[in-house]
Design a protein around this motif. Structure first.
Motif, PDB file in Angstrom:
ATOM      1  N   ASN A 113       0.834  -1.204   0.000  1.00 57.56           N
ATOM      2  CA  ASN A 113       0.000   0.000   0.000  1.00 57.56           C
ATOM      3  C   ASN A 113       0.872   1.259   0.000  1.00 57.56           C
ATOM      4  O   ASN A 113       0.610   2.210  -0.724  1.00 57.56           O
ATOM      5  CB  ASN A 113      -0.905  -0.032   1.235  1.00 57.56           C
ATOM      6  CG  ASN A 113      -2.128   0.836   1.059  1.00 57.56           C
ATOM      7  OD1 ASN A 113      -2.624   0.972  -0.057  1.00 57.56           O
ATOM      8  ND2 ASN A 113      -2.585   1.438   2.133  1.00 57.56           N
ATOM      9  N   ASP A 114       1.924   1.233   0.824  1.00 58.53           N
ATOM     10  CA  ASP A 114       2.848   2.368   0.864  1.00 58.53           C
ATOM     11  C   ASP A 114       3.484   2.558  -0.503  1.00 58.53           C
ATOM     12  O   ASP A 114       3.679   3.678  -0.974  1.00 58.53           O
ATOM     13  CB  ASP A 114       3.965   2.137   1.895  1.00 58.53           C
ATOM     14  CG  ASP A 114       3.439   2.303   3.318  1.00 58.53           C
ATOM     15  OD1 ASP A 114       2.352   2.890   3.477  1.00 58.53           O
ATOM     16  OD2 ASP A 114       4.104   1.823   4.251  1.00 58.53           O
ATOM     17  N   HIS A 115       3.813   1.439  -1.128  1.00 63.05           N
ATOM     18  CA  HIS A 115       4.509   1.497  -2.411  1.00 63.05           C
ATOM     19  C   HIS A 115       3.570   1.970  -3.535  1.00 63.05           C
ATOM     20  O   HIS A 115       3.945   2.815  -4.349  1.00 63.05           O
ATOM     21  CB  HIS A 115       5.082   0.121  -2.736  1.00 63.05           C
ATOM     22  CG  HIS A 115       5.630   0.010  -4.114  1.00 63.05           C
ATOM     23  ND1 HIS A 115       6.782   0.647  -4.494  1.00 63.05           N
ATOM     24  CD2 HIS A 115       5.171  -0.630  -5.215  1.00 63.05           C
ATOM     25  CE1 HIS A 115       6.997   0.404  -5.776  1.00 63.05           C
ATOM     26  NE2 HIS A 115       6.035  -0.369  -6.230  1.00 63.05           N
ATOM     27  N   LEU A 116       2.335   1.416  -3.571  1.00 61.13           N
ATOM     28  CA  LEU A 116       1.420   1.735  -4.677  1.00 61.13           C
ATOM     29  C   LEU A 116       0.697   3.058  -4.478  1.00 61.13           C
ATOM     30  O   LEU A 116       0.145   3.610  -5.422  1.00 61.13           O
ATOM     31  CB  LEU A 116       0.353   0.644  -4.809  1.00 61.13           C
ATOM     32  CG  LEU A 116       0.781  -0.760  -5.252  1.00 61.13           C
ATOM     33  CD1 LEU A 116      -0.399  -1.703  -5.181  1.00 61.13           C
ATOM     34  CD2 LEU A 116       1.317  -0.723  -6.675  1.00 61.13           C
ATOM     35  N   GLY A 117       0.670   3.534  -3.252  1.00 63.01           N
ATOM     36  CA  GLY A 117      -0.143   4.713  -2.946  1.00 63.01           C
ATOM     37  C   GLY A 117      -1.566   4.256  -2.657  1.00 63.01           C
ATOM     38  O   GLY A 117      -1.941   3.129  -2.991  1.00 63.01           O
TER      39      GLY A 117
END
Ligand code: C2E
Ligand code: MG
Ligand code: MG
Length: 563
Positions: free
Chosen positions: A183-187
């Motif tokens: 989630n942090d990576h994909l936004g």
């Protein structure tokens, strides 16, 4: 059957009146499921025609003749009452909810009154449908379009009423492995897209009769009305949902951890089954994810002892059960102690010494790590301020402490000011995994700390996924090479090559390179030859209480290293 208040004012007659006036249909059934009593609301709801001439009509016939309740719901109500009356449900109570139409449910409460008398309360529940069809909305997850927790709980409660021993329900609960970092990576939008993709794949993988829900966040559930093949479905879901996803043009590889609980053995109520499926999910997750587990009683026992541990840990700080032990680090060139690493110790009156590898992860989970971290920082600075210059103290910092960067910065500043310890004598040890979660935020925070004059070390290096190149973008003063490399130096050539590569790069960047977990003189010689500048480990000294630090300083390190 009607009563008025003209009768004597006794408890029994008041109770009768109250029952009669109740706004909900209340009936009393006997062992043959015949109606023995119906209050006014029940007579009205089921209507007089349906009641017929028979003073004790079969409840089944009354429900059928009333025509108000669809056949399938009627059968399930009867099956609930049947289970009660025939003593299959030994708890003497049974609650269930049946859905008649969107926004219209019937709640059933059955209570044993005596050996062959049962009271059944049926409550109509209407939820006004607003302009957007609120009634249905309240059962649906807006993001994915499948059901929500509310929906699955009700469906499961209703399914539990089924009298057929061959169709006992099963509940499967799963979540996405490493969802937080994905989630942090994909936004946020990318994370939402992944959740929708998972729900879509779940729809394809299940039958129409299976009920699906997103419970919260990245947690999903599947209700199978006939749970006999639940293990099979679990294995299939793990396989299907572990395959890569295409999210906004990016290939995302993740897996799921899934738990299964089946009625009646794994739980009697909806909430118990959901809870037990969730415990099984956690076991699958703890085993590394990409897996499923069936609930077992030992899981409930472990969960119980984990809760006890959490409760004890919450009290540990206030009760003064935590302390810091200090382990020396030695510079290989000067053979002198350069400083100590502060390591948390928890001494519990009954449990004895609980190792930090056990309680720190628990503190992280229950969000207690911020207070323990603040305490460790303050205590270490205060105790180290009494040591001779220029000895340093290293404090371990958890990934979660970096989440609230502003709080952490303030805590560091306050600890330094109150103790009088110069910033250059404080070192913060951060593990690699703490940096991979939100690298940009972590980098900015570490730079601020570095500007304050505090030293920064990367701990357990080599166990995570960060590349040596990434190291350069962080303001590290030291690299601590994980002890697994040091311990395998004698047996594994690759370890030696790795230690050499890390040492060469670290020294080239002007960093201190510390080998952790050095236990033998041979290991010390090897890491020295490989280019490490400092060592830490049992060879030099085990962690000791603050009071023993001075005695340790008096020891001659050359004797230990070179004898
Ligand atoms: P770490 O930061 O890598 O600390 C080094 C660990 O290795 C310590 O274990 C230490 O006792 C052990 N060790 C040192 N030399 C040797 C050796 O020669 N051989 C072997 N076998 N072990 C050695 P400890 O004290 O059990 O701590 C374990 C971990 O718990 C630490 O690993 C650290 O990650 C965490 N930890 C400890 N105290 C704190 C704390 O105050 N805050 C946070 N966030 N984590 C802490
Ligand atoms: Mg450490
Ligand atoms: Mg370490």
């Amino acid at each position: 059957m009607s009563l008025t208040l003209d009768e004597p004012d006794t408890f029994a007659s008041l109770a009768d009146c109250a029952l009669e006036q109740m706004p909900y249909p209340v009936v009393v059934l006997d062992r043959d499921l015949r109606l023995r009593l119906a209050n006014a609301a029940a007579r009205e709801r089921l209507d007089a025609v349906a009641m017929g001439e028979d003073p004790c009509p079969p409840f089944d016939a009354v429900l059928a003749r009333s025509g108000r309740i669809p056949a399938d719901v009627r059968l399930r109500i009867l099956s609930c009452c049947g289970a009660e009356v025939r003593g299959r449900n030994t708890r003497g109570r049974h609650d269930a909810v049946f859905s008649l139409s969107p926004g219209h449910t019937i709640a059933l409460f059955a209570r044993r009154l005596g050996p062959d008398r049962w009271m059944v309360v049926l409550e109509d529940r209407h939820r006004a449908a607003g302009p957007g069809g609120e009634a249905e909305e309240s059962h649906r997850d807006r993001l994915t379009g499948i059901g929500n927790r509310h929906h699955i709980e009700k469906q499961l409660a209703a399914a539990l009423c089924d009298d057929d021993p061959d169709s006992q329900p099963a509940i499967l609960v799963f979540d996405i492995d490493r969802f937080r970092s994905i989630n942090d990576h994909l936004g946020r939008n990318g994370g939402d897209a992944l959740l929708r993709a998972v729900a879509g794949r779940l729809r394809h993988a299940t039958r129409d009769a299976d009920q699906l829900a997103r419970l919260e966040g990245d947690q999903f559930a599947v209700l199978q009305h006939n749970g006999q093949s639940a293990d099979h479905l679990a294995a299939r879901l793990v396989d299907l949902l572990n395959r890569p996803y295409l999210v906004r043009g990016e290939v995302v590889t993740s897996g799921i951890s899934l738990g299964v609980a089946r009625a009646p053995g794994d739980g009697a109520t909806a909430s118990e089954l959901l809870h037990h499926a969730d415990l099984a999910r956690r076991e699958a997750k703890d085993a590394g994810g990409h897996a499923w587990r069936r609930f077992g009683q030992s899981m409930a026992d472990r969960a119980r002892s984990r809760l006890d541990l959490e409760s004890d840990l919450r009290k540990a700080l206030a009760l003064g059960q935590l302390s810091l032990a200090y382990q020396p680090k030695v510079n290989l060139r000067t053979r002198a102690v350069t400083g100590f690493e502060a390591l948390a110790r928890w001494t519990h009156p009954k449990r004895g010494m609980v190792p930090p590898a056990l309680f720190i992860p628990v503190a992280e989970d229950i969000r207690l790590i911020a207070s323990i971290g603040d305490w460790a920082l303050r205590t270490a600075c205060q105790e180290a301020a009494a040591w001779p210059e220029p000895l340093t103290v290293a404090v371990n910092v958890s990934a979660r402490q970096l989440d609230d960067g502003q709080h952490f910065l303030t805590q560091v500043a306050v600890s330094l000011r109150e103790s009088g310890l110069p910033a250059r004598r404080l070192e913060l040890e951060i593990t690699e995994s703490a940096l991979t979660r939100r690298p940009d935020e972590a980098r900015a925070l570490l730079r601020d700390l570095h500007e304050m004059g505090v030293r920064i070390a990367i701990d357990d290096f080599g166990t995570g996924y960060s590349s040596l190149g990434q190291l350069r973008t962080f303001p590290f003063d030291s690299i601590k090479i994980d002890r697994s490399f040091v311990s395998s130096l004698d047996s594994d050539h690759d370890s030696g090559a790795l230690v050499r590569a890390i040492a060469t790069l670290g020294s080239g960047l002007g960093m201190t390179v510390i080998a952790e977990g050095v236990e033998t003189r041979n290991q010390a010689r090897m890491v020295e030859a490989d280019g490490c500048t400092d060592i830490q480990g049992f060879l030099i000294g085990r962690p000791v209480p603050a009071a023993e630090v001075r005695a340790l300083l008096a020891r001659n390190m050359s004797d230990l290293l070179d004898a």
